[in-house]
Design an enzyme around this catalytic site. Structure first.
Site, PDB file in Angstrom:
ATOM      1  N   ASP A  32      48.377  11.260  89.421  1.00  0.00           N
ATOM      2  CA  ASP A  32      48.080   9.905  89.887  1.00  0.00           C
ATOM      3  C   ASP A  32      48.284   8.800  88.850  1.00  0.00           C
ATOM      4  O   ASP A  32      47.761   8.889  87.733  1.00  0.00           O
ATOM      5  CB  ASP A  32      46.630   9.813  90.356  1.00  0.00           C
ATOM      6  CG  ASP A  32      46.342  10.747  91.503  1.00  0.00           C
ATOM      7  OD1 ASP A  32      47.294  11.254  92.109  1.00  0.00           O
ATOM      8  OD2 ASP A  32      45.158  10.958  91.805  1.00  0.00           O
ATOM      9  N   GLN A  42      47.198  10.277  85.151  1.00  0.00           N
ATOM     10  CA  GLN A  42      46.592  11.571  84.934  1.00  0.00           C
ATOM     11  C   GLN A  42      47.592  12.488  84.236  1.00  0.00           C
ATOM     12  O   GLN A  42      48.747  12.609  84.659  1.00  0.00           O
ATOM     13  CB  GLN A  42      46.171  12.169  86.278  1.00  0.00           C
ATOM     14  CG  GLN A  42      45.138  11.341  87.032  1.00  0.00           C
ATOM     15  CD  GLN A  42      43.741  11.533  86.487  1.00  0.00           C
ATOM     16  OE1 GLN A  42      43.036  12.459  86.860  1.00  0.00           O
ATOM     17  NE2 GLN A  42      43.330  10.643  85.599  1.00  0.00           N
TER      18      GLN A  42
END
Length: 487
Positions: free
Chosen positions: A61, A77
């Site tokens: 993400d 992430q």
């Protein structure tokens, strides 16, 4: 079309002028025994060219995109120890043009009791006096999902290299009173300020199978109180991963500040679906279902998972890319969300190839000569002149993805399929088809758009799911335009 690699990892984003974007949905599995920092990206012909991705390892993400002192910041992430999901930190890169990126050390990584088992997705909010603040989900020592705050250590640093966590963390946590499972409480959105001066933020969650956006309020951005009712919820929708809530302007492509309300402003609530509505007295009033998307990680960027398996990811040393950043706005009706690649991507265009208008007869394949690269920005329009013979849309055909699976690129119809074969091999043994079909509905023509991967990378056991959506466009009144970014 180019004679290029027939490998689906050369991923593309497909966008239509009426706001449809393909994304892939994926779940996370932890492969601790497969993690290794020995991965390498040497001799990797299948890495993308201009989509954002780190040199190696797992990425998912996009988090907290923002502008500070003239620099774009993208956090995401990231697993610094391997090409599979696990040991997640917030990696950080900056850019002056949304195209070329400079990597920095991770901005947020496990150091507190409230995030010792991972620093998961969240968002950035610009507070008064241009002070950025990050809210993110931390996994504490009990593996509970809680919400945390971090702020820059040095605001005079345009690169925002160092971040300091609040000593008050965790700021928000599931409780027995709200009956929220501690494993279903994550992904805080960018906050917005209401007319009462209080900050508001939503957290993705669920209760049983009822997905919801839990609403919190705060006077100081540190002490948060849960609202009595969620901002919105829906039965049978499951966990709301990476929800988002933001204002958009009607008919104007310029973005608006997150706390904007009033005339000409609508609000978008996004999870697995997108809802467009009005913000009235601090409450979100649903107007209509505007668009279905599959798991974008944010309102500006979307994570793309190549649908490979862990063994292959370890072999190639990386996994995950970011989609092209997009501008978002509403059309003049105020009901249809429109998204389009940022104009900066056009700076990469070189060696333009123009193809004159041609009449395509049924069953014909036209190769566009002069294209030899495996990266391309393709813009094409189709104009239909005859609607005498059109397949009738069965009223039971309500699922566009299923319909695209049943009527793939090899299934002939009266009006379609027509579109592009990209990443095609010599002889067209392999390709990815992006195409339209037109059906006759009860009172209008219905346009179906599909991405058929069934003939992509035939020598590899990848997920070759076909995706599709009904597109809100009248083929009698306008051309069907298609833009494909192949990287």
């Amino acid at each position: 079309m180019a004679n290029s690699c027939a490998w689906l990892l050369c991923l593309f984003s497909v966008l239509l002028g009426h706001g449809f974007v393909l994304q892939l949905e994926a779940s996370h599995h932890v492969y601790r025994h497969l993690e290794s920092d020995q991965s390498t990206t040497a001799n990797q012909p299948y890495r993308t060219a201009y989509h954002f991705q780190p040199p190696k390892n797992w990425m998912n993400d996009p988090n907290g995109p923002m502008i500070h002192k003239g620099l774009y910041h993208l956090f995401y992430q990231y697993n610094p120890y391997g090409a599979v999901w696990g040991h997640i930190v917030w990696a950080h890169s900056t850019s002056t043009d949304l195209i070329n990126w400079t990597p920095h050390d991770p901005a947020i990584y496990p150091t507190q009791e409230s995030d010792i088992n991972g620093c998961w997705s969240g968002s950035a909010t610009i507070l008064p006096r241009s002070k950025p603040a990050i809210l993110y989900t931390g996994i504490n020592r009990q593996n509970q999902q809680v919400q945390n705050l971090a702020v820059p250590k040095n605001l005079s640093d345009p690169y925002l290299i160092e971040w300091v966590k609040s000593p008050n963390n965790a700021l928000m946590a599931p409780t027995a009173m709200n009956k929220i499972n501690s494993s279903s409480f994550r992904d805080p959105t960018t906050a917005w300020q209401g007319p009462d001066g209080r900050w508001r933020v939503i957290i993705g969650s669920k209760r049983d199978d009822r997905g919801m956006a839990i609403l919190y309020r705060s006077k100081d951005f540190v002490h948060w109180l849960e609202a009595k009712h969620p901002l919105h919820s829906a039965n049978g929708s499951g966990m709301w991963e990476c929800p988002d809530f933001y204002p958009v302007s009607v008919g104007i492509q310029n973005g608006v500040e997150t706390s904007m309300v009033g005339l000409g402003i609508k609000h978008v609530l996004k999870w697995k679906m997108i809802l467009v509505g009005d913000m009235i007295m601090g409450s979100f009033m649903l107007q209509r279902l505007s668009l279905i998307v599959l798991r974008p990680g944010g309102s500006l960027w979307g994570w793309i998972n190549e649908s490979t398996n862990a063994t292959i990811d370890i072999m190639k040393g990386w996994a995950g890319i970011q989609g092209i950043p997009k501008s978002l706005w509403l059309d003049k009706s105020g009901k249809q969300l429109v998204q389009w690649p940022v104009v900066e991507i056009e700076k990469l265009r070189v060696n333009q190839v123009d193809s004159p208008s041609k009449v395509l007869n049924g069953g014909s394949v036209l190769e566009v000569s002069g294209i030899t690269a495996t990266q391309a920005d393709v813009d094409i329009a189709f104009e239909i002149n005859e609607f005498d013979k059109v397949d009738v849309l069965d009223p039971s055909w309500t699922n566009p993805q299923l319909l695209c699976s049943q009527k793939g690129a090899s299934v002939k119809g009266e009006l379609g399929p027509f579109g592009l074969l990209v990443l095609a091999s010599n002889g067209l043994q392999e390709y990815t088809a992006v195409f339209f079909r037109i059906f006759k509905g009860q009172d209008k023509y219905v346009v179906l758009m599909c991405s058929d991967q069934s003939r992509s990378s035939l020598h590899l056991d990848y997920d070759k799911t076909t995706y599709g959506a009904f597109v809100d466009v009248d083929p009698l009144q306008e051309k069907l335009s298609l833009r494909s970014l192949v990287s």
